[in-house]
Design an enzyme around this catalytic site. Structure first.
Site, mmCIF file in Angstrom:
data_model
loop_
_atom_site.group_PDB
_atom_site.id
_atom_site.type_symbol
_atom_site.label_atom_id
_atom_site.label_comp_id
_atom_site.label_asym_id
_atom_site.label_seq_id
_atom_site.Cartn_x
_atom_site.Cartn_y
_atom_site.Cartn_z
ATOM 1 N N HIS A 161 -18.925 13.429 -4.919
ATOM 2 C CA HIS A 161 -18.067 12.773 -3.914
ATOM 3 C C HIS A 161 -16.639 13.274 -4.110
ATOM 4 C CE1 HIS A 161 -16.948 9.094 -1.394
ATOM 5 N NE2 HIS A 161 -15.802 9.700 -1.655
ATOM 6 N N HIS A 174 -18.806 5.373 -4.726
ATOM 7 C CA HIS A 174 -17.712 4.773 -5.513
ATOM 8 C C HIS A 174 -17.826 3.253 -5.648
ATOM 9 C CE1 HIS A 174 -16.366 4.380 -1.399
ATOM 10 N NE2 HIS A 174 -15.868 5.587 -1.328
ATOM 11 N N ASN A 220 -13.618 13.325 6.038
ATOM 12 C CA ASN A 220 -12.601 12.510 6.730
ATOM 13 C C ASN A 220 -11.284 13.258 6.895
ATOM 14 O OD1 ASN A 220 -12.168 12.311 3.923
ATOM 15 N ND2 ASN A 220 -11.235 10.291 4.079
ATOM 16 N N HIS A 228 -19.642 4.515 2.585
ATOM 17 C CA HIS A 228 -18.470 3.791 2.094
ATOM 18 C C HIS A 228 -18.805 2.311 2.294
ATOM 19 C CE1 HIS A 228 -14.076 3.311 1.244
ATOM 20 N NE2 HIS A 228 -14.398 2.115 1.711
ATOM 21 N N LYS A 282 -22.000 11.033 6.303
ATOM 22 C CA LYS A 282 -21.180 9.991 5.674
ATOM 23 C C LYS A 282 -20.883 8.872 6.668
ATOM 24 C CE LYS A 282 -18.576 8.002 2.648
ATOM 25 N NZ LYS A 282 -17.337 8.355 1.970
ATOM 26 N N HIS A 337 -3.179 12.625 -2.157
ATOM 27 C CA HIS A 337 -2.195 12.313 -1.107
ATOM 28 C C HIS A 337 -0.838 12.772 -1.615
ATOM 29 C CE1 HIS A 337 -4.704 9.751 1.481
ATOM 30 N NE2 HIS A 337 -5.219 9.247 0.375
ATOM 31 N N ALA A 381 -4.311 5.032 0.465
ATOM 32 C CA ALA A 381 -5.304 4.752 -0.582
ATOM 33 C C ALA A 381 -5.881 6.064 -1.082
ATOM 34 C CB ALA A 381 -6.414 3.881 -0.010
ATOM 35 N N HIS A 432 -12.830 14.639 -2.060
ATOM 36 C CA HIS A 432 -11.954 14.921 -0.917
ATOM 37 C C HIS A 432 -11.095 16.129 -1.259
ATOM 38 C CE1 HIS A 432 -12.762 10.952 0.946
ATOM 39 N NE2 HIS A 432 -12.898 10.570 -0.308
ATOM 40 N N LEU A 433 -11.180 17.165 -0.428
ATOM 41 C CA LEU A 433 -10.383 18.376 -0.687
ATOM 42 C C LEU A 433 -9.253 18.572 0.315
ATOM 43 C CD1 LEU A 433 -13.051 21.092 -1.628
ATOM 44 C CD2 LEU A 433 -11.376 20.017 -3.138
ATOM 45 N N ARG A 434 -9.274 17.782 1.415
ATOM 46 C CA ARG A 434 -8.252 17.936 2.471
ATOM 47 C C ARG A 434 -8.326 19.339 3.081
ATOM 48 N NH1 ARG A 434 -8.538 12.661 1.956
ATOM 49 N NH2 ARG A 434 -7.126 11.751 0.445
ATOM 50 N N ASP A 468 -14.537 10.860 -6.300
ATOM 51 C CA ASP A 468 -13.707 10.349 -5.209
ATOM 52 C C ASP A 468 -12.256 10.787 -5.386
ATOM 53 O OD1 ASP A 468 -13.097 9.109 -2.829
ATOM 54 O OD2 ASP A 468 -12.831 7.128 -3.721
HETATM 55 C C1 NCD Z 1 -10.181 8.215 0.304
HETATM 56 C C2 NCD Z 1 -9.250 9.198 0.992
HETATM 57 O O1 NCD Z 1 -8.045 9.178 0.721
HETATM 58 O O2 NCD Z 1 -9.713 10.013 1.783
HETATM 59 N N1 NCD Z 1 -9.385 7.176 -0.287
HETATM 60 C C3 NCD Z 1 -9.735 6.387 -1.307
HETATM 61 O O3 NCD Z 1 -8.956 5.475 -1.625
HETATM 62 N N2 NCD Z 1 -10.848 6.559 -1.964
HETATM 63 C C4 NCD Z 1 -11.176 7.691 1.267
HETATM 64 C C5 NCD Z 1 -12.295 6.936 0.624
HETATM 65 O O4 NCD Z 1 -13.132 7.517 -0.060
HETATM 66 O O5 NCD Z 1 -12.320 5.725 0.785
HETATM 67 ZN ZN ZN Z 2 -13.993 8.981 -0.980
#
Ligand code: NCD
Ligand code: ZN
Length: 353
Positions: A17, A178, A45, A140, A103, A255, A267, A19-21, A251
């Site tokens: 799991h 998560h 996302n 989620h 997802k 940011h 978040a 996030h790489l943006r 996860d």
């Molecule tokens: C994630 C995100 O920033 O994309 N944020 C997080 O707090 N985990 C999204 C997610 O997995 O809920």
């Molecule tokens: Zn996530």
């Protein structure tokens, strides 16, 4: 007495799991994962989200282009479910080897989830196809109902939505992502379904007090939000239990500082730079360092029916200071940075390079 450094040789892990943006952030963060992990399930996302096959193909290519030479890393792509994503798109993407999973973000539950599913029952016909073709559903697991207390949203989701879903689709492969509560741990442990859960490093280290230590600390704010101490204890027990239904998913959710540090901070916790070291510390503290390898490198592939990685990494018990910031070259707004999880702390384990 000569004290030898403790060393662990373990099969290279995967991150189930991540996030790489995109753009400059992607280019700056992907190496932190790829230096340690062989594969990762990439969250969809983005803005706009990955809702069709071409977007997933293009995003995968941008990820591959961002990996530094000499590192071997496979991004496993996911589709972002919406109320009207057509099941035939999922099926085609799956058959063509583009979509690894889909997802489910309940609409408005977390970062970039505005296009998510407004009511799970609305996509039951899609879920039925996923069950039929064997496309895993990654969830989620939080309700976005504003009347439900933010600390109860995971437990309420399980009762209101997950349980009915699993009763109806008994062959569906589901990952509750998560997890943050004892309720989730027990639900997954007792489930007769093809259900597993990922556990992040931060939920093993912090409880909700971390967000309020001496002030409001957005670096510890993520979703699902960290809960009370007894939930953290339950998560640690689950992670080190050796039960194959619990496996690694960081996860890691970067940011930029300016968006964390604002009146409405985002978040997400960026843990990729020291993820395996962070998990190693927890497993060691729990007297279960030998269980790290199955959690990090075996249970995930077993659940998804994938081969185990063949190469290894070596962890040594050697302290390392976690850097305060990871710089990002942001061409639009000048230099910006991301604060990694554990910034300024000393971790006890390091990767031997
Ligand atoms: C994630 C995100 O920033 O994309 N944020 C997080 O707090 N985990 C999204 C997610 O997995 O809920
Ligand atoms: Zn996530």
């Amino acid at each position: 007495m000569i004290e030898f450094e403790r060393k662990i040789r373990m099969r290279r892990p995967d991150d189930w799991h991540l996030h790489l943006r995109d753009g400059n952030i992607l280019n700056s963060v992907v190496a932190h994962t790829a230096r340690t992990f062989r594969r990762a399930v990439i969250m969809p996302n983005l803005q706009p989200p990955i809702t069709d096959i071409q977007k997933a193909i293009d995003y995968r290519q941008r990820i591959l282009d961002a990996i530094p030479d000499g590192l071997s890393f496979t991004p496993l792509m996911t589709a972002y479910l919406t109320d009207d994503l057509m099941p035939n798109v999922l099926e085609k993407g799956f058959r063509e080897g583009v979509f690894f999973a889909a997802k489910l973000y309940p609409a408005n539950s977390t970062t970039n989830s505005a296009f998510g599913v407004t009511n799970i029952e609305k996509i039951y016909s899609t879920v039925e196809i996923m069950e039929k073709i064997g496309l895993p559903l990654l969830i989620h697991g939080e309700v976005s109902d504003p009347h439900v207390d933010v600390f109860d949203r995971e437990a309420v989701f399980i009762e209101r939505h997950l349980d009915p879903l699993l009763k109806r689709f008994q062959n569906l492969q589901v990952v509750l992502e998560h997890i943050t509560t004892k309720d989730a741990v027990q639900y997954v442990q007792n489930s007769q379904s093809r259900l597993a859960a990922t556990i992040t490093p931060h939920h093993l280290h912090i409880n909700r007090n971390a967000m309020f230590k001496g002030g409001l600390r957005s670096d510890y704010f993520c979703l699902p939000v960290a809960k009370r101490e007894y939930h953290r204890v339950a998560l640690r027990q689950a992670a080190v239990s050796g039960e194959p239904c619990f496996f690694l998913g960081t996860d890691s959710a970067p940011h930029l500082r300016q968006f964390k540090e604002s009146s409405c901070g985002c978040a997400g916790i960026f843990n990729a730079p020291y993820a395996i070291e962070s998990y190693a510390q927890v497993f060691d503290e729990e007297g279960a360092i030998d269980r790290l390898e199955p959690f990090a490198s075996e249970f995930g592939p077993a659940f998804y029916g994938l081969p185990l990685n063949e190469d290894h990494i070596i962890l040594v018990q050697r302290p390392q200071l976690v850097q305060d910031r990871i710089e990002i070259q942001n061409f639009d707004q000048g230099k910006d940075y991301i604060v990694p999880f554990h910034a300024g702390e000393t971790l006890r384990w390091s990767i031997q390079v």
